[in-house]
Design a protein around this motif. Sequence first.
Motif, PDB file in Angstrom:
ATOM      1  N   GLY A  73       0.915  -1.417  -0.136  1.00 28.69           N
ATOM      2  CA  GLY A  73       0.223   0.372   0.230  1.00 28.69           C
ATOM      3  C   GLY A  73       1.062   1.285   0.330  1.00 28.69           C
ATOM      4  O   GLY A  73       0.910   1.720   1.157  1.00 28.69           O
ATOM      5  N   SER A  74       1.408   1.454  -1.461  1.00 34.28           N
ATOM      6  CA  SER A  74       1.688   2.713  -1.603  1.00 34.28           C
ATOM      7  C   SER A  74       1.428   4.032  -1.322  1.00 34.28           C
ATOM      8  O   SER A  74       2.434   4.789  -0.284  1.00 34.28           O
ATOM      9  N   ASN A  75       0.739   4.397  -1.221  1.00 34.90           N
ATOM     10  CA  ASN A  75      -0.284   5.631  -0.771  1.00 34.90           C
ATOM     11  C   ASN A  75      -1.726   5.453  -0.555  1.00 34.90           C
ATOM     12  O   ASN A  75      -1.851   5.432  -1.920  1.00 34.90           O
ATOM     13  N   TYR A 104      -0.010  -3.274 -10.566  1.00 35.54           N
ATOM     14  CA  TYR A 104      -0.046  -1.546  -9.826  1.00 35.54           C
ATOM     15  C   TYR A 104      -1.853  -1.055 -10.019  1.00 35.54           C
ATOM     16  O   TYR A 104      -1.910  -1.153 -11.417  1.00 35.54           O
ATOM     17  N   VAL A 105      -2.306  -0.706  -9.428  1.00 29.87           N
ATOM     18  CA  VAL A 105      -3.445   0.159  -8.994  1.00 29.87           C
ATOM     19  C   VAL A 105      -3.474   1.624  -8.893  1.00 29.87           C
ATOM     20  O   VAL A 105      -3.254   2.032  -7.449  1.00 29.87           O
ATOM     21  N   ASP A 106      -4.281   2.568  -9.269  1.00 30.18           N
ATOM     22  CA  ASP A 106      -4.080   4.000  -8.917  1.00 30.18           C
ATOM     23  C   ASP A 106      -5.665   3.378  -8.922  1.00 30.18           C
ATOM     24  O   ASP A 106      -6.176   3.986 -10.042  1.00 30.18           O
ATOM     25  N   LYS A 120      -2.937   3.998  -4.441  1.00 32.48           N
ATOM     26  CA  LYS A 120      -2.374   3.147  -5.096  1.00 32.48           C
ATOM     27  C   LYS A 120      -0.904   2.262  -3.970  1.00 32.48           C
ATOM     28  O   LYS A 120      -0.224   2.262  -2.777  1.00 32.48           O
ATOM     29  N   GLY A 121      -1.847   1.302  -5.035  1.00 31.11           N
ATOM     30  CA  GLY A 121      -0.432  -0.207  -4.054  1.00 31.11           C
ATOM     31  C   GLY A 121      -0.241  -1.444  -5.359  1.00 31.11           C
ATOM     32  O   GLY A 121      -0.438  -0.775  -6.787  1.00 31.11           O
ATOM     33  N   THR A 122      -0.115  -2.171  -4.891  1.00 32.48           N
ATOM     34  CA  THR A 122       0.339  -3.469  -5.553  1.00 32.48           C
ATOM     35  C   THR A 122      -0.313  -4.538  -5.178  1.00 32.48           C
ATOM     36  O   THR A 122       0.079  -4.929  -3.794  1.00 32.48           O
ATOM     37  N   PHE A 123      -0.446  -5.436  -6.088  1.00 34.07           N
ATOM     38  CA  PHE A 123      -1.393  -6.855  -5.866  1.00 34.07           C
ATOM     39  C   PHE A 123      -0.376  -7.300  -6.279  1.00 34.07           C
ATOM     40  O   PHE A 123       0.097  -7.397  -7.829  1.00 34.07           O
TER      41      PHE A 123
END
Length: 126
Positions: A73-75, A104-106, A120-123
């Motif tokens: 969960g980058s942001n 990569y999700v926004d 903003k995060g990564t799954f």
Amino acid sequence: MTDTFLLNDFYTVETSNKTDDSTIAVTIKLNANHDIFKGHFEQMPVMPGVCQTQLIKELLQEELGKNLTLTIGSNIKFTGMITPSQHPVFNVELKYIIAEDQYYVDAQLFFENTIFTKFKGTFTQN
């Protein structure tokens, strides 16, 4: 079929449109009578941030047809409260990029000009 915990109980998808190859626009309707709202400030219920994050995950899973795990969960910013009495229906815009088995999700949860969540995060696939 993907693992969903909140879909069709805590919320339902009213509309879902793929606007391009990697963007979906979704309209969500909350179940204002769900027990989560009774336990999360009964006098003024709000949608918990963890439910907002789970909703993003579930929408992406349904889009891709794959079970996913949030790995980064980058942001994640919760900039407004989603209350079932004031915002029983709201929108989600979810953009994703697939690279090296990572997603990569926004995403944003919003209603009209009010943004509730920026994510903003990564799954990764389970």
